[in-house]
Design a protein around this motif. Structure first.
Motif, PDB file in Angstrom:
ATOM      1  N   MET A 164      -0.909   0.426  -0.523  1.00  0.00           N
ATOM      2  CA  MET A 164      -1.634  -0.795  -0.813  1.00  0.00           C
ATOM      3  C   MET A 164      -2.847  -0.951   0.243  1.00  0.00           C
ATOM      4  N   GLY A 165      -3.879  -1.632  -0.316  1.00  0.00           N
ATOM      5  CA  GLY A 165      -5.199  -2.042   0.709  1.00  0.00           C
ATOM      6  C   GLY A 165      -5.018  -3.649   1.191  1.00  0.00           C
ATOM      7  N   ARG A 166      -6.033  -3.684   1.681  1.00  0.00           N
ATOM      8  CA  ARG A 166      -6.003  -5.403   2.194  1.00  0.00           C
ATOM      9  C   ARG A 166      -6.210  -6.078   1.240  1.00  0.00           C
ATOM     10  N   LYS A 167      -5.287  -7.329   1.282  1.00  0.00           N
ATOM     11  CA  LYS A 167      -5.657  -8.228   0.290  1.00  0.00           C
ATOM     12  C   LYS A 167      -6.477  -9.405   1.060  1.00  0.00           C
ATOM     13  N   PRO A 168      -7.389 -10.149   0.514  1.00  0.00           N
ATOM     14  CA  PRO A 168      -7.977 -11.248   1.312  1.00  0.00           C
ATOM     15  C   PRO A 168      -7.355 -12.146   1.762  1.00  0.00           C
ATOM     16  N   ALA A 169      -7.464 -12.534   2.828  1.00  0.00           N
ATOM     17  CA  ALA A 169      -6.284 -13.374   3.710  1.00  0.00           C
ATOM     18  C   ALA A 169      -6.355 -14.990   2.831  1.00  0.00           C
ATOM     19  N   LYS A 170      -7.625 -15.345   2.483  1.00  0.00           N
ATOM     20  CA  LYS A 170      -7.490 -16.548   1.860  1.00  0.00           C
ATOM     21  C   LYS A 170      -6.716 -16.706   0.706  1.00  0.00           C
ATOM     22  N   GLU A 171      -6.917 -15.564  -0.089  1.00  0.00           N
ATOM     23  CA  GLU A 171      -5.858 -15.580  -1.375  1.00  0.00           C
ATOM     24  C   GLU A 171      -4.478 -15.424  -0.957  1.00  0.00           C
ATOM     25  N   LEU A 172      -4.244 -14.477  -0.029  1.00  0.00           N
ATOM     26  CA  LEU A 172      -2.821 -14.309   0.392  1.00  0.00           C
ATOM     27  C   LEU A 172      -2.177 -15.844   0.836  1.00  0.00           C
ATOM     28  N   ARG A 173      -3.049 -16.504   1.601  1.00  0.00           N
ATOM     29  CA  ARG A 173      -2.592 -17.755   2.163  1.00  0.00           C
ATOM     30  C   ARG A 173      -2.391 -18.906   1.084  1.00  0.00           C
ATOM     31  N   ALA A 174      -3.374 -19.039   0.081  1.00  0.00           N
ATOM     32  CA  ALA A 174      -3.017 -19.799  -1.057  1.00  0.00           C
ATOM     33  C   ALA A 174      -1.978 -19.556  -1.715  1.00  0.00           C
ATOM     34  N   GLU A 175      -1.341 -18.176  -2.139  1.00  0.00           N
ATOM     35  CA  GLU A 175      -0.174 -17.974  -2.625  1.00  0.00           C
ATOM     36  C   GLU A 175       0.942 -18.493  -2.066  1.00  0.00           C
ATOM     37  N   LEU A 176       0.926 -18.243  -0.533  1.00  0.00           N
ATOM     38  CA  LEU A 176       2.058 -18.744   0.181  1.00  0.00           C
ATOM     39  C   LEU A 176       2.036 -20.226   0.201  1.00  0.00           C
ATOM     40  N   MET A 177       0.954 -20.938   0.371  1.00  0.00           N
ATOM     41  CA  MET A 177       1.051 -22.592   0.311  1.00  0.00           C
ATOM     42  C   MET A 177       1.395 -22.847  -1.168  1.00  0.00           C
ATOM     43  N   ASP A 178       1.482 -22.184  -2.342  1.00  0.00           N
ATOM     44  CA  ASP A 178       1.870 -22.515  -3.505  1.00  0.00           C
ATOM     45  C   ASP A 178       3.329 -22.433  -3.382  1.00  0.00           C
ATOM     46  N   GLN A 179       3.900 -21.241  -2.772  1.00  0.00           N
ATOM     47  CA  GLN A 179       5.451 -21.210  -2.724  1.00  0.00           C
ATOM     48  C   GLN A 179       6.199 -22.198  -1.833  1.00  0.00           C
ATOM     49  N   LEU A 180       5.488 -22.378  -0.760  1.00  0.00           N
ATOM     50  CA  LEU A 180       6.210 -23.602   0.009  1.00  0.00           C
ATOM     51  C   LEU A 180       6.029 -25.036  -0.437  1.00  0.00           C
ATOM     52  N   GLU A 181       4.836 -25.135  -1.057  1.00  0.00           N
ATOM     53  CA  GLU A 181       5.129 -26.356  -2.083  1.00  0.00           C
ATOM     54  C   GLU A 181       6.048 -26.581  -2.917  1.00  0.00           C
ATOM     55  N   TYR A 182       6.289 -25.394  -3.690  1.00  0.00           N
ATOM     56  CA  TYR A 182       7.132 -25.559  -4.718  1.00  0.00           C
ATOM     57  C   TYR A 182       8.702 -25.802  -4.057  1.00  0.00           C
ATOM     58  N   TRP A 183       9.118 -24.993  -3.088  1.00  0.00           N
ATOM     59  CA  TRP A 183      10.262 -25.226  -2.740  1.00  0.00           C
ATOM     60  C   TRP A 183      10.491 -26.428  -1.756  1.00  0.00           C
ATOM     61  N   LEU A 184       9.672 -26.826  -1.177  1.00  0.00           N
ATOM     62  CA  LEU A 184       9.642 -27.955  -0.141  1.00  0.00           C
ATOM     63  C   LEU A 184       9.226 -29.453  -0.529  1.00  0.00           C
ATOM     64  N   LEU A 185       8.157 -29.345  -1.427  1.00  0.00           N
ATOM     65  CA  LEU A 185       7.666 -30.686  -1.823  1.00  0.00           C
ATOM     66  C   LEU A 185       8.201 -30.835  -3.491  1.00  0.00           C
ATOM     67  N   ASP A 186       7.975 -29.893  -4.344  1.00  0.00           N
ATOM     68  CA  ASP A 186       8.622 -30.137  -5.587  1.00  0.00           C
ATOM     69  C   ASP A 186      10.278 -30.108  -5.748  1.00  0.00           C
ATOM     70  N   LYS A 187      10.380 -29.138  -5.308  1.00  0.00           N
ATOM     71  CA  LYS A 187      12.244 -28.717  -5.487  1.00  0.00           C
ATOM     72  C   LYS A 187      12.989 -29.518  -4.500  1.00  0.00           C
ATOM     73  N   GLN A 188      12.172 -29.715  -3.258  1.00  0.00           N
ATOM     74  CA  GLN A 188      13.141 -30.152  -2.211  1.00  0.00           C
ATOM     75  C   GLN A 188      14.271 -29.754  -2.139  1.00  0.00           C
ATOM     76  N   ALA A 189      14.168 -28.585  -1.830  1.00  0.00           N
ATOM     77  CA  ALA A 189      15.382 -27.451  -1.554  1.00  0.00           C
ATOM     78  C   ALA A 189      16.086 -27.778  -0.347  1.00  0.00           C
ATOM     79  N   LEU A 190      15.253 -27.969   0.745  1.00  0.00           N
ATOM     80  CA  LEU A 190      15.936 -28.175   2.094  1.00  0.00           C
ATOM     81  C   LEU A 190      15.740 -29.850   2.539  1.00  0.00           C
ATOM     82  N   PRO A 191      16.580 -30.463   3.365  1.00  0.00           N
ATOM     83  CA  PRO A 191      16.575 -31.748   3.662  1.00  0.00           C
ATOM     84  C   PRO A 191      15.411 -32.021   4.627  1.00  0.00           C
ATOM     85  N   MET A 192      14.749 -33.165   4.467  1.00  0.00           N
ATOM     86  CA  MET A 192      13.582 -33.442   5.279  1.00  0.00           C
ATOM     87  C   MET A 192      14.221 -34.176   6.787  1.00  0.00           C
TER      88      MET A 192
END
Length: 579
Positions: A164-192
């Motif tokens: 694999m080559g380099r993936k643009p950090a901005k795109e990478l971070r955007a995907e990570l943000m989407d995942q964290l938003e899904y599990w923590l805000l949408d699904k609320q899988a962990l207690p606040m």
């Protein structure tokens, strides 16, 4: 007697029968229960601990910037002396970062195929996603664009992933943000709840995940998303007044400034700490940061010193064969007689002369506890200087004359600091009381609520919420006893300068400075202009290497990895400067 021997032998052979089953756990068969999955997740933490507990990573984050310096030639990462063929600690960051990613990917797949219910899997998967995002966050802030994959590594895909080559950090971070938003805000899988709430079992939880998500958003200049990610943290950590109201300006007033010291573990304000010992097992996982941040320990025998060490100890040519608790002429009983120090880090001219000068009205200061003082009539010394050891309540017979009103007992100084011309040491924020040799068992502060508050100050300014921006910035100043800003203007350059300087004071030594400067786009200028020693003109040799290659704001991908990728990876910025 023979009959008894026969019986014993029979019993022995029963215990060693060839029919005994030997269980060899495999990822595909072992992770069947919640405790088993948590055991696997524990392994995902190990690269994180290996990285932060290594003193070289402190150099990367704090010393290779504008606030702290070290002149010893062998401190290569502090001097930014690295190239593609000699990536220095960059190799460790890369290896530990991708070791963490690989472990997280494997555990995510193992949890998914386990027989647990969806509700049982959710918090485990969320924790895994947070840890994986943390590793990618570390990789991107140190390397920029990096390879990115979520798959469990197998024989079938190993070669493809390695190419694999380099993936643009901005795109990478955007995907990570989407995942964290899904599990923590949408699904609320962990207690606040707070990270170190007993119900959280001292594991990385929602507050750490949202902090990482917010910081990813700050790097992507998605300031609206950063505010959204940080909002739940405010609800959990924000201080409220007697009426239960929350005012951003008072957000930190409920937290004691003394808790910022690394010796104070699992404090209420902490979002993430690296432990100096394992709470459940009492196991010390020591590092050596304090020995690099403490004033040099005296090598001479002084009054009150104890007998000789059993073994002769020599560090950097200094004789430490006698035990005492004097450090550069100042007695500091809390540090004990067994501490060993190396040539210490020192604050730059910019830090000790401009940001945290002597007599600054700043509660962030190194002050010895008078109740523990062995001196008579200890006198409170006016002024501060933040987390710098300008003046410290240790014992020095040089100032023991009670008739000398200019130097009363208790007012003890390091070297020429009392004249305001001498350079201070780093203060007791980093010191480890009772340190044995160089084994520092303090907790390292990685994320605190103050980190979030200062990010919120910038984010709100960027989206035009100026009143809120000033409230958040003043929260840090107000707790420190400094004069707050009146606001009323909308000068972005002036505000950012205030924010950058307050971040330097509030977050001093907390693994943030270098990467914040890079994110703000000012790392090169700050190092060239401010990486200075006690002299107004002398510069640390970090400046020479930074001028030689401005690309050094990021590490180069190690050349071994470039070869392994069949040259799909490269360092074009380093190639440009022939590095």
């Amino acid at each position: 007697m023979k009959k008894i021997l026969v019986i014993l032998l029979a019993v022995a052979f029963v215990g060693c029968t060839l029919e005994e089953q030997v269980y060899d756990p495999q990822p595909s068969t072992y992770y069947q229960t919640i405790p088993q999955c948590k055991t696997g997740l524990n392994g995902c933490y190990l690269p994180l601990k290996s990285l932060y507990s290594n003193g070289d990573y402190f150099e990367v984050c704090e010393v290779a910037a504008d606030l702290i310096y070290h002149n010893t030639d062998s401190y290569y990462d502090a001097r930014c002396y690295y190239t593609q063929s000699m990536p220095r600690f960059g190799s460790s960051i890369w290896n530990q970062g991708y070791s963490g990613v690989m472990r997280c990917n494997a555990m995510y797949a193992a949890i998914e195929r386990s027989p647990l219910t969806d509700d049982e899997k959710a918090p485990l998967l969320a924790e895994c996603v947070i840890l994986r995002a943390f590793y990618y966050y570390i990789l991107t802030i140190n390397f920029g664009d990096v390879p990115y994959y979520f798959e469990e590594v197998t024989d079938a895909n190993n070669e493809r992933i390695s190419l694999m080559g380099r993936k643009p950090a901005k795109e990478l971070r955007a995907e990570l943000m989407d995942q964290l938003e899904y599990w923590l805000l949408d699904k609320q899988a962990l207690p606040m709840i707070k990270t170190y709430d007993p119900a959280n079992e001292y594991r990385i939880g929602a507050m750490v995940g949202l902090t990482i998500a917010g910081k990813l958003a700050m790097w992507n200049k998605r300031f609206d998303k950063a505010i959204e990610f940080f909002a739940p943290i405010e609800k959990v950590y924000g201080s409220v007044d007697a009426t239960g109201a929350y005012n951003p300006r008072d957000a930190l007033m409920g937290y004691d400034l003394k808790d910022v010291m690394f010796r104070n573990r699992y404090t209420p304000e902490s979002i993430l700490e690296l432990p100096g010992y394992a709470k459940d097992y009492g196991l010390r996982v020591t590092h050596q940061l304090a020995s690099r941040c403490t004033p040099m320990r005296n090598s001479t025998v002084t009054e009150g010193a104890t007998e000789e060490d059993e073994e002769y100890v020599e560090e950097e040519g200094v004789d430490y064969s006698q035990k005492d608790d004097f450090f550069d002429g100042v007695r500091i009983p809390e540090l004990g007689v067994n501490a060993r120090t190396t040539s210490p880090y020192r604050p730059t001219y910019y830090m000790w002369k401009i940001l945290m000068p002597y007599n600054a009205k700043d509660k962030r200061r190194a002050v010895y506890d008078p109740d523990k003082s062995t001196a008579q009539g200890a006198v409170e010394i006016e002024g501060g200087g933040g987390w710098l050891a300008w003046c410290y309540k240790g014992w020095n017979d040089k100032y023991a004359d009670i008739t000398d009103t200019n130097n009363p007992p208790g007012g003890y100084f390091f070297g020429k600091v009392k004249t305001k011309t001498g350079q201070p040491y780093l203060g007791d924020k980093f010191w480890c009381p009772g340190m044995v040799y160089t084994q520092d068992s303090n907790n390292l502060k990685i994320f605190r609520f103050a980190h979030v508050i200062l990010d919120l100050a910038e984010a709100n300014m960027r989206v035009g919420n100026w009143d809120l921006a000033f409230d958040y910035l003043n929260a840090s100043k107000q707790r420190a006893g400094m004069e707050t800003l009146s606001g009323g203007h909308t000068d972005e350059i002036q505000f950012m300068q205030e924010l950058q300087e307050e971040s330097a004071r509030e977050l001093f030594g907390e693994f943030t400075r270098r990467h914040n400067l890079v994110r703000w786009g000012i790392w090169y200028d700050q190092v060239v202009n401010h990486a200075r020693t006690s002299s107004a003109t002398a510069k640390c040799d970090i400046v020479d290497f930074v001028i030689e290659g401005p690309c050094r704001e990021y590490y180069p991908i190690p050349d071994q990895q470039i070869i392994l990728s069949n040259y799909n990876l490269s360092n074009p910025e380093y190639d440009k400067y022939g590095l």
